[in-house]
Design an enzyme around this catalytic site. Structure first.
Site, PDB file in Angstrom:
ATOM      1  CD  GLN A   3      -2.408  33.735 -23.174  1.00  0.00           C
ATOM      2  OE1 GLN A   3      -1.931  33.202 -24.167  1.00  0.00           O
ATOM      3  NE2 GLN A   3      -2.279  35.023 -22.946  1.00  0.00           N
ATOM      4  N   GLY A  17       5.745  27.369 -22.398  1.00  0.00           N
ATOM      5  CA  GLY A  17       6.424  28.105 -21.332  1.00  0.00           C
ATOM      6  C   GLY A  17       6.104  27.593 -19.946  1.00  0.00           C
ATOM      7  CD  GLU A  21       1.373  28.660 -29.879  1.00  0.00           C
ATOM      8  OE1 GLU A  21       1.784  28.839 -31.022  1.00  0.00           O
ATOM      9  OE2 GLU A  21       1.999  28.002 -29.026  1.00  0.00           O
ATOM     10  CG  LEU A  51      -1.415  25.977 -13.963  1.00  0.00           C
ATOM     11  CD1 LEU A  51       0.052  26.140 -14.334  1.00  0.00           C
ATOM     12  CD2 LEU A  51      -1.576  24.913 -12.883  1.00  0.00           C
TER      13      LEU A  51
HETATM   14 MO1  MOS Z   1       4.188  30.751 -30.801  1.00  0.00          MO
HETATM   15  S1  MOS Z   1       3.880  31.116 -32.836  1.00  0.00           S
HETATM   16  O1  MOS Z   1       4.807  29.148 -30.908  1.00  0.00           O
HETATM   17  O2  MOS Z   1       5.369  31.847 -30.387  1.00  0.00           O
END
Ligand code: MOS
Length: 696
Positions: free
Chosen positions: A592, A506, A659, A584
């Site tokens: 996260q 994102g 992630e 950032l």
């Molecule tokens: Mo994540 S599982 O790539 O939304």
């Protein structure tokens, strides 16, 4: 190589812009959208795992005062596209898994809808079903690709010869459990048809991809549909693509023109309708020289998909690039079962795929008598072993070294099961993390000067990750203005097209589009714009660096304590060090990282969708019995990062961070438990029944 933006706002520890609304409860989530006189739906779910509907009696439900409509495959509208069988809701009498949607009741209240759903009587011609994944399932097949488009099998070099020439070979089977995404906010929507226009307030990881899917299924033009989603109460991949509930609420609303309709899946319904991570079985071999240099690495993965739709988790992929090896083989085989459709779950591929290999590395280190950190250092490749490309940046070794320092690794006794403090056997473990740095195909941002401020619009999504806060920081630096002079608007298809908040892409994708828009704006209007001046910028795949292998890396350290009598496992300390380019915003980034690590602890010790193959259902399908790591399970969780400069990934110099925190944690926990007890648990989760019989 790009010219990195000068960080003024980027890197600052700014508080979340949406924090106050969330704390006060004024941030409206999809289900809470204030609309005039809403109706509510409740799905009717199949009670057989495979078969065909022979009759549906809706009379009692329809007779219930307050029930407005009952839709089944007999009276529901025909969809324009049924290509995606998961989304072909109420289109046929066939049942593909227990819990599949076979009807929906729409009523004046959610309670009446639920009561009505209970009154619908469905009869079936039940068929034999097959829902048990086994390593030698007769139906195993090789999918054409694994997600999103990786080769299914990759073989490099002469594996057999290298294994034969190895001084030590570690050969074991590892397994990860079926796990279900359990965001606090369930999958929920409010839908309203006005003539031929649809407004959908949906809890989604991407308003534009969501709209695209709905348009395909219903045969609509994009202009007819608006999707709105300013806030998401957690999305870990299950909201990255729409599931049956989105089609169902849209259909129900169309049956009640002019009336808004709401649907929130119950926690139990999410165990059959909202995706999950497939269980994986990982046959693994590592062959090495005495000095630890890996000669051969093989990883043969077996996992499941549903009979109606293929989802091929790319579990073998990280083993292709993580370490050096003279020869390697990675393969994937799937069994298509009578089960709900698997889907995205935080770090698909990398997360399960770094369990077997990272435990195997620990086993190899022990066999060789080499420190597990040192073994990883000795096998750190100079280039991507699969493609031969140089890394844009790779600081795994530095993460391991810094983590060792901070964690207090030095002087660790390598022998397992020798440290005891009272009732507790104590051990420590380490594992590596990795996640690719990806940019999605398309995103556009608009920049406008309005009432003395800069307004940036992009249809991005904030899942709780911090996009509301971080995108203004990027915009401010791209425009060269104070961050307080920038407003960013997201979460609505009225704003320019944005990619899904998935694959930790994102910030990379949207931030890059914002930077292009800012440059356009400055080029057109200079530094002294007038009210209404506006510019647009976009990124597409062509902008990404294809000369380099782009990945984020990390190292996870764990202290585990195991009760010598009961086998109870406690993890008082998790410590991660990450190299993810420029950070950032330390506040949202830390959240996260520690969120991912906590979810990794959850995967290691708790999460397990216990499948009952006799009836084809998750037996523990609620939060009372499906255990998720909570505060009481988490001790000291620390996330640190290196100052990493990477001029190849994007103008922010930032890699994705959503992630990587979950990757490697479970292996580090299993390795620490082994070090504490001498018991090697190769199957997740590490529960006391898997330890008890083997404890000293
Ligand atoms: Mo994540 S599982 O790539 O939304």
């Amino acid at each position: 190589m790009t010219d990195l933006l000068e960080p003024r706002a980027m890197g600052r520890d700014l508080v979340r812009r949406d924090g106050v609304q969330k704390v006060r409860g004024t941030a409206t989530y999809a289900y809470e959208t204030p609309v005039e006189s809403p109706a509510f739906c409740h799905p009717v779910q199949a009670t057989v795992a495979r078969g065909r509907i022979t009759g549906i009696d809706t009379e009692a439900a329809e007779a219930l005062d307050g029930v407005l409509a009952v839709l089944t495959s007999e009276n529901a509208e025909r969809l324009a596209s049924t290509d995606d069988a998961e989304l072909a809701v109420l289109q046929s009498p066939d049942v593909a898994f227990r819990g599949q949607v076979v009807g929906v009741v729409v009523a004046e209240t959610s309670e009446l809808a639920r009561q009505g759903a209970d009154l619908v009587v469905v009869t079936y011609a039940e068929q034999e079903h097959d829902s048990a994944l086994t390593v030698d399932h007769p139906g195993l097949y090789a999918p054409e690709k694994v997600n999103p488009s990786y080769d299914t099998d990759v073989v490099q070099g002469d594996v057999d010869a290298e294994l034969a020439a190895s001084a030590v070979v570690v050969s074991h089977t590892y397994a990860t459990a079926m796990v279900h995404n359990n965001p606090l906010e369930p999958h929920a929507s409010t839908a309203l048809w006005d003539g031929s226009s649809l407004t959908l307030w949906d809890s989604t990881q991407g308003v534009h991809p969501d709209r695209k899917a709905v348009c395909t299924v219903f045969g609509l033009e994009e202009e007819q549909v608006r999707v709105v989603c300013p806030y998401v109460g957690g999305g870990f991949g299950s909201k990255g693509t729409p599931h049956a509930n989105v089609v169902l609420v849209t259909m129900a609303a169309r049956a009640l023109p002019g009336r808004p309709v709401k649907l929130a899946l119950t926690r139990q319904q999410m165990f059959s309708l909202a995706g999950y991570r497939t269980p994986t079985i990982q046959r693994m071999q590592l062959g090495a020289d005495r000095d630890g240099r890996i000669r051969a690495l093989t990883l043969d993965v077996v996992e499941q998909t549903s009979r109606i739709k293929e989802f091929a988790e790319q579990t073998g992929v990280p083993a292709r690039m993580m370490y050096t090896a003279n020869a390697r083989r990675t393969t994937h085989r799937l069994a298509a079962l009578d089960v709900p459709v698997p889907s995205w779950f935080r770090a698909p591929g990398e997360c399960p795929g770094m369990f077997g290999p990272e435990v195997a590395m620990d086993e190899l280190a022990h066999e060789l008598g080499i420190d597990p950190i040192e073994l990883r250092v000795r096998n750190d490749p100079e280039r991507d072993p699969e493609t031969g490309q140089p890394w844009s940046s790779r600081h795994l070794v530095e993460c391991l070294r810094e983590g060792a320092e901070r964690f207090g690794w030095a002087g660790r006794d390598p022998r397992p099961g020798v440290r005891r403090e009272g009732r507790w056997l104590v051990g420590t473990g380490v594992a590596s993390s990795v996640y690719p740095t990806m940019r999605q195909a398309q995103s556009t941002a608009d920049v406008r000067f309005e009432d003395g401020r800069y307004v940036v619009e992009i249809g991005a999504a904030d899942l709780g990750t911090g996009a509301w806060t971080v995108l203004p920081q990027i915009a401010a630096d791209a425009l060269g203005v104070d961050v307080d002079d920038v407003e960013v608007r997201i979460g609505d298809t009225r704003y320019p097209i944005a990619s899904v908040a998935g694959g930790s892409s994102g910030t990379n994708t949207w931030g890059s589009a914002i930077a292009v828009a800012a440059r356009e704006f400055r080029g057109k209007f200079g530094t002294d714009p007038r009210d209404g001046d506006e510019a647009s910028g976009q990124v597409d795949q062509a902008d990404t660096d294809d000369e380099h292998a782009t990945y984020a890396f990390g190292a996870q350290f764990v202290e585990a304590r195991v009760d010598v009598d009961t086998g109870e496992v406690r993890v008082p300390r998790l410590l991660g060090v990450f190299a993810c380019g420029r950070i950032l915003n330390p506040r949202t980034a830390r959240s996260q990282f520690i969120g991912g690590m906590t979810m990794g602890l959850s995967m290691a010790l708790h999460e397990n969708s216990v499948w009952d193959p006799r009836i084809g259902q998750v037996a523990n399908h609620d939060l009372a019995e499906y255990h998720v790591t909570v505060n009481a399970d988490v001790g000291d969780v620390q996330a640190h990062w290196l100052d990493e400069e990477d001029p190849y990934v994007n103008v922010m110099g930032a890699k994705g961070i959503g992630e990587i925190g979950i990757v490697g944690t479970a292996a580090a926990v299993s390795n620490a438990v082994w070090h504490a007890t001498g018991v090697r648990v190769r199957e997740l989760p590490v529960t006391l029944d898997r330890l008890l019989t083997a404890l000293p």
